[in-house]
Motif scaffolding. Sequence first.
Motif, mmCIF file in Angstrom:
data_model
loop_
_atom_site.group_PDB
_atom_site.id
_atom_site.type_symbol
_atom_site.label_atom_id
_atom_site.label_comp_id
_atom_site.label_asym_id
_atom_site.label_seq_id
_atom_site.Cartn_x
_atom_site.Cartn_y
_atom_site.Cartn_z
ATOM 1 N N LEU A 150 0.768 -1.262 0.041
ATOM 2 C CA LEU A 150 -0.076 0.034 0.133
ATOM 3 C C LEU A 150 1.040 1.260 0.014
ATOM 4 C CD1 LEU A 150 -2.683 1.273 0.279
ATOM 5 C CD2 LEU A 150 -2.808 1.206 2.810
ATOM 6 N N TYR A 151 1.807 1.161 0.743
ATOM 7 C CA TYR A 151 2.702 2.373 0.970
ATOM 8 C C TYR A 151 3.479 2.532 -0.599
ATOM 9 C CZ TYR A 151 2.147 2.555 5.897
ATOM 10 O OH TYR A 151 1.754 2.506 7.254
ATOM 11 N N LEU A 152 3.919 1.595 -1.144
ATOM 12 C CA LEU A 152 4.572 1.560 -2.429
ATOM 13 C C LEU A 152 3.583 2.198 -3.381
ATOM 14 C CD1 LEU A 152 6.997 0.829 -4.140
ATOM 15 C CD2 LEU A 152 6.217 -1.455 -4.620
ATOM 16 N N VAL A 153 2.376 1.824 -3.512
ATOM 17 C CA VAL A 153 1.449 2.303 -4.351
ATOM 18 C C VAL A 153 1.166 3.801 -4.143
ATOM 19 C CG1 VAL A 153 -1.211 2.234 -5.021
ATOM 20 C CG2 VAL A 153 0.254 0.061 -4.765
ATOM 21 N N LEU A 154 1.087 4.314 -2.947
ATOM 22 C CA LEU A 154 0.765 5.705 -2.702
ATOM 23 C C LEU A 154 1.943 6.415 -2.916
ATOM 24 C CD1 LEU A 154 -0.804 5.164 0.810
ATOM 25 C CD2 LEU A 154 -1.985 5.880 -1.223
ATOM 26 N N PHE A 155 3.319 5.808 -2.685
ATOM 27 C CA PHE A 155 4.340 6.740 -3.293
ATOM 28 C C PHE A 155 4.487 6.748 -4.714
ATOM 29 C CE2 PHE A 155 8.728 6.706 -4.360
ATOM 30 C CZ PHE A 155 9.251 7.718 -3.963
ATOM 31 N N LEU B 86 1.965 6.995 -6.788
ATOM 32 C CA LEU B 86 0.808 7.662 -7.113
ATOM 33 C C LEU B 86 1.376 9.368 -6.840
ATOM 34 C CD1 LEU B 86 -2.304 6.323 -5.668
ATOM 35 C CD2 LEU B 86 -1.876 6.860 -7.938
ATOM 36 N N LEU B 87 1.934 9.554 -5.594
ATOM 37 C CA LEU B 87 2.743 10.758 -5.268
ATOM 38 C C LEU B 87 3.724 11.032 -6.413
ATOM 39 C CD1 LEU B 87 2.996 13.183 -3.492
ATOM 40 C CD2 LEU B 87 4.715 11.976 -2.154
ATOM 41 N N LEU B 88 4.572 10.168 -6.627
ATOM 42 C CA LEU B 88 5.713 10.671 -7.971
ATOM 43 C C LEU B 88 5.025 10.724 -9.081
ATOM 44 C CD1 LEU B 88 8.793 10.386 -8.256
ATOM 45 C CD2 LEU B 88 8.468 8.261 -8.660
ATOM 46 N N SER B 89 3.918 10.181 -9.485
ATOM 47 C CA SER B 89 3.321 10.397 -10.753
ATOM 48 C C SER B 89 2.601 11.841 -10.787
ATOM 49 C CB SER B 89 2.138 9.182 -10.974
ATOM 50 O OG SER B 89 1.187 9.265 -10.243
ATOM 51 N N ALA B 90 2.148 12.148 -9.968
ATOM 52 C CA ALA B 90 1.567 13.553 -9.550
ATOM 53 C C ALA B 90 2.619 14.537 -9.654
ATOM 54 C CB ALA B 90 0.645 13.591 -7.973
ATOM 55 N N VAL B 91 3.804 14.375 -9.125
ATOM 56 C CA VAL B 91 4.890 15.221 -9.299
ATOM 57 C C VAL B 91 5.253 15.579 -10.851
ATOM 58 C CG1 VAL B 91 7.319 15.678 -8.534
ATOM 59 C CG2 VAL B 91 5.516 15.131 -6.805
ATOM 60 N N VAL B 92 5.361 14.346 -11.104
ATOM 61 C CA VAL B 92 5.787 14.262 -12.750
ATOM 62 C C VAL B 92 4.688 14.953 -13.437
ATOM 63 C CG1 VAL B 92 6.010 12.926 -14.579
ATOM 64 C CG2 VAL B 92 7.446 12.240 -12.562
ATOM 65 N N LEU B 93 3.512 14.669 -13.182
ATOM 66 C CA LEU B 93 2.475 15.383 -14.068
ATOM 67 C C LEU B 93 2.334 16.918 -13.761
ATOM 68 C CD1 LEU B 93 -0.093 14.917 -15.755
ATOM 69 C CD2 LEU B 93 -1.375 14.749 -13.747
ATOM 70 N N ALA B 94 2.725 17.212 -12.408
ATOM 71 C CA ALA B 94 2.930 18.789 -12.164
ATOM 72 C C ALA B 94 3.769 19.499 -12.964
ATOM 73 C CB ALA B 94 2.775 19.047 -10.692
#
Length: 101
Positions: A4-9, A11-19
């Motif tokens: 779960l932590y890996l998936v959440l991380f 998602l956070l990383l993909s949001a940063v790349v998208l930003a």
Amino acid sequence: MWPLYLVLFMLLLSAVVLAFATGRYPVPPLMALRILLHPIIGGEADWTATVETVVWEIRLPRIAGALLVGASLAAAGATYQCIFRNPLVSPAILGASQGAA
């Protein structure tokens, strides 16, 4: 629990790349990564000064600020829940909402 932590991380990383990639002046994610790593790795810069300014002076501070504010709000919420031993506690209990208004 670690998947779960890996998936959440991720998602956070993909949001940063998208930003980094989206905005009025689009910057490809790989170019943004090369711009961020250029002071460490060096090499030849094949981007314009405008792109470098957008990444370093506009998007990076906004992304870092958003990450810090989000982490601070999460820590504050967890602290409230631990102190009052109530998973539904809100800042209104201590009057923080009225003080902010």
